[in-house]
Write an enzyme that holds these catalytic residues in place. Sequence first.
Site, PDB file in Angstrom:
ATOM      1  N   THR A  91     -34.414  24.117   9.168  1.00 33.81           N
ATOM      2  CA  THR A  91     -33.089  24.608   8.784  1.00 33.81           C
ATOM      3  C   THR A  91     -32.183  23.452   8.388  1.00 33.81           C
ATOM      4  OG1 THR A  91     -33.282  26.484  10.274  1.00 33.81           O
ATOM      5  CG2 THR A  91     -31.060  25.868   9.619  1.00 33.81           C
ATOM      6  N   GLY A 150     -16.472  34.945  10.899  1.00 34.66           N
ATOM      7  CA  GLY A 150     -16.826  33.978  11.947  1.00 34.66           C
ATOM      8  C   GLY A 150     -16.219  32.627  11.624  1.00 34.66           C
ATOM      9  N   ILE A 183     -21.716  34.176  12.079  1.00 32.13           N
ATOM     10  CA  ILE A 183     -21.308  34.597  13.433  1.00 32.13           C
ATOM     11  C   ILE A 183     -22.246  34.026  14.496  1.00 32.13           C
ATOM     12  CG2 ILE A 183     -20.180  36.713  12.611  1.00 32.13           C
ATOM     13  CD1 ILE A 183     -22.763  38.156  13.761  1.00 32.13           C
ATOM     14  N   ARG A 218     -26.147  31.840  15.505  1.00 28.41           N
ATOM     15  CA  ARG A 218     -27.578  31.859  15.206  1.00 28.41           C
ATOM     16  C   ARG A 218     -28.319  32.347  16.446  1.00 28.41           C
ATOM     17  NH1 ARG A 218     -28.889  29.010  10.615  1.00 28.41           N
ATOM     18  NH2 ARG A 218     -31.032  28.739  11.334  1.00 28.41           N
ATOM     19  N   HIS A 221      -7.967  -4.650  11.749  1.00 25.07           N
ATOM     20  CA  HIS A 221      -6.738  -4.186  11.101  1.00 25.07           C
ATOM     21  C   HIS A 221      -6.829  -4.483   9.609  1.00 25.07           C
ATOM     22  CE1 HIS A 221      -2.524  -3.278  10.437  1.00 25.07           C
ATOM     23  NE2 HIS A 221      -2.437  -4.416   9.752  1.00 25.07           N
TER      24      HIS A 221
HETATM   25  P1  NAD Z   1     -20.734  29.475  16.052  1.00 28.97           P
HETATM   26  O1  NAD Z   1     -21.250  30.006  17.326  1.00 28.97           O
HETATM   27  O2  NAD Z   1     -20.258  28.071  15.962  1.00 28.97           O
HETATM   28  O3  NAD Z   1     -19.514  30.398  15.551  1.00 28.97           O
HETATM   29  C1  NAD Z   1     -19.620  31.766  15.366  1.00 28.97           C
HETATM   30  C2  NAD Z   1     -18.226  32.345  15.387  1.00 28.97           C
HETATM   31  O4  NAD Z   1     -18.298  33.694  14.958  1.00 28.97           O
HETATM   32  C3  NAD Z   1     -17.590  32.341  16.760  1.00 28.97           C
HETATM   33  O5  NAD Z   1     -16.298  31.753  16.648  1.00 28.97           O
HETATM   34  C4  NAD Z   1     -17.522  33.822  17.124  1.00 28.97           C
HETATM   35  O6  NAD Z   1     -16.402  34.136  17.912  1.00 28.97           O
HETATM   36  C5  NAD Z   1     -17.434  34.480  15.757  1.00 28.97           C
HETATM   37  N1  NAD Z   1     -17.944  35.854  15.710  1.00 28.97           N
HETATM   38  C6  NAD Z   1     -19.039  36.382  16.302  1.00 28.97           C
HETATM   39  N2  NAD Z   1     -19.197  37.670  15.948  1.00 28.97           N
HETATM   40  C7  NAD Z   1     -18.177  37.959  15.110  1.00 28.97           C
HETATM   41  C8  NAD Z   1     -17.815  39.116  14.386  1.00 28.97           C
HETATM   42  N3  NAD Z   1     -18.545  40.240  14.444  1.00 28.97           N
HETATM   43  N4  NAD Z   1     -16.703  39.090  13.627  1.00 28.97           N
HETATM   44  C9  NAD Z   1     -15.954  37.944  13.540  1.00 28.97           C
HETATM   45  N5  NAD Z   1     -16.269  36.813  14.191  1.00 28.97           N
HETATM   46  C10 NAD Z   1     -17.371  36.816  14.955  1.00 28.97           C
HETATM   47  O7  NAD Z   1     -21.891  29.783  15.003  1.00 28.97           O
HETATM   48  P2  NAD Z   1     -22.077  29.318  13.487  1.00 28.97           P
HETATM   49  O8  NAD Z   1     -20.838  28.759  12.923  1.00 28.97           O
HETATM   50  O9  NAD Z   1     -22.745  30.456  12.811  1.00 28.97           O
HETATM   51  O10 NAD Z   1     -23.103  28.128  13.659  1.00 28.97           O
HETATM   52  C11 NAD Z   1     -24.385  28.381  14.211  1.00 28.97           C
HETATM   53  C12 NAD Z   1     -25.011  27.161  14.815  1.00 28.97           C
HETATM   54  O11 NAD Z   1     -25.217  26.158  13.876  1.00 28.97           O
HETATM   55  C13 NAD Z   1     -24.197  26.576  15.937  1.00 28.97           C
HETATM   56  O12 NAD Z   1     -25.088  26.360  17.003  1.00 28.97           O
HETATM   57  C14 NAD Z   1     -23.718  25.276  15.420  1.00 28.97           C
HETATM   58  O13 NAD Z   1     -23.664  24.283  16.448  1.00 28.97           O
HETATM   59  C15 NAD Z   1     -24.750  24.922  14.363  1.00 28.97           C
HETATM   60  N6  NAD Z   1     -24.098  24.194  13.281  1.00 28.97           N
HETATM   61  C16 NAD Z   1     -23.637  22.938  13.518  1.00 28.97           C
HETATM   62  C17 NAD Z   1     -22.972  22.263  12.524  1.00 28.97           C
HETATM   63  C18 NAD Z   1     -22.449  20.896  12.794  1.00 28.97           C
HETATM   64  O14 NAD Z   1     -22.800  20.324  13.811  1.00 28.97           O
HETATM   65  N7  NAD Z   1     -21.590  20.352  11.940  1.00 28.97           N
HETATM   66  C19 NAD Z   1     -22.753  22.856  11.296  1.00 28.97           C
HETATM   67  C20 NAD Z   1     -23.203  24.129  11.089  1.00 28.97           C
HETATM   68  C21 NAD Z   1     -23.874  24.794  12.097  1.00 28.97           C
END
Ligand code: NAD
Length: 466
Positions: free
Chosen positions: A40, A179, A270, A272, A445
């Site tokens: 991924t 999300g 929302i 993974r 600096h």
């Molecule tokens: P996340 O868990 O970070 O966020 C999902 C969000 O969706 C939450 O805020 C939740 O409250 C909301 N949500 C859930 N159901 C909902 C609904 N029905 N309607 C509206 N909001 C809803 O998940 P993500 O952003 O999908 O990311 C998934 C994974 O990928 C995470 O584990 C993350 O750490 C990883 N990821 C990391 C990075 C990074 O490190 N920069 C970048 C992308 C993804």
Amino acid sequence: MTDYDLVVLGGGPGGYAAALYAASAGLSVAMVEEQKVGGTCLHRGCIPAKALLHAAEVFRTVGHAAEHGVKLPAGVTPEPDWPAANKRRAGIVNQLHRGLSGLLRRRKVTVVDGRGRLTADGAVAVDGDTLGGRATIICAGSVPRTIPGMEIDGKRVVTSDHATNDESDRLPERAAVIGGGVIGAEFASVYTDMGVQTTLLEALPHGVLPIGPDRDVADVLARSLTRRGTVVHPEARVGAVEHTGGGVMVPFETPKGSEKLEVDQVLVSIGRRPATEDIGAQEAGVRIDERGFVDVDPATLQTSRPGVYAVGDCIATPGLAHVAYAEAVVAVERILGEDPPPVDYGKVPWVVYTHPEVAWSGMTEAEARAAGHDVEVHKHALAGNGRAMILGETDGLVKVVARRGGPILGFHLVGPWASELLHEGYLSVNWEALPSEAGRLIHAHPSLSEAIGETMITFSGRSLHG
Ligand code: NAD
């Protein structure tokens, strides 16, 4: 049956790190991957998303070029070239994929193309062959969660799998992001900066990064996104979307009432879920919890079946590629009979690559207080930082949470290059440095890092520019 020292199920960051590290320690390794090695992170996540975020940054910078004394010819306005941005994104992914494949070859890792399944004796079956090993590491990864009843068609309604592999000739004009977590915030940032009318619909009371970062830093990002044009609806309950002639109608309810929004594209971000439903766990006696995560001892990463380990997104630890790398090292060292320190999950580096970037390690102020610490907190805004002014990016903050008279418990950043600046804070948190020790260290600096030094000095009750 072909025998190896180690069989790795899945070739994403957890899997390829385990394979490479084990091979470097002299083990014979087979790694089973049904798609492309890289998983991924390389093909549908970190790398392509960050390439698109960089395209957005260049576009933003060019848009502000005149402020920096660079004039575009009269009548010329920069515009996004989405296919070119995606071509560059795909080129970077391909180059890294070739590099990774070459590295695996050079380390003599046998990459087996196909879908692997655990067998009753703890080996891995792939297309009629069985790969036996002294040990097995499950690195099955995760897939996007979807909303029941909302069909993902990959065109109008997409997940990050599609958004990171977009081949369309132009950006949507209007997008809804469901999300406001890490993926939602990153794509809202890309789309908003690329001129897409972007609406973020988040279920929780804070619309942007509601879980994870310290509120003070998340709020700087939320304000910046809103100022740039993202419309954020917290506490949003999204209903059944409908395809219309012009796009997709998204009904949603917030405490302010019911609304309907027509957009060209909906991104569902929302969360993974672990991809463990068909890996033969039950046959092999590997316990899976009710959410689908492989159960492991967090100190050793061994599953309920001795000799079988699991790392990465398929276990219930932070879903970050670099955490998977760290877990892979621990699992391999265990297999080698060593006694590595466990991954300290409360202190891993977190980075959100939005504009501005958000990064942290350790406890938020709220977490530290909830844990009963007598805390001392100091903050330093980037507004007066010379380097930030030169960059034209003064939206930012350093926040340090320490135990009163004791070590640094949490380090929080928002602003330009927070992703790179974080690691000083990461070391401070993990080495349990005192702010007085960190404050004695010299920061160049002019630099953005000076804001970190200034924050540490403030703990002494004195200050330079703070
Ligand atoms: P996340 O868990 O970070 O966020 C999902 C969000 O969706 C939450 O805020 C939740 O409250 C909301 N949500 C859930 N159901 C909902 C609904 N029905 N309607 C509206 N909001 C809803 O998940 P993500 O952003 O999908 O990311 C998934 C994974 O990928 C995470 O584990 C993350 O750490 C990883 N990821 C990391 C990075 C990074 O490190 N920069 C970048 C992308 C993804």
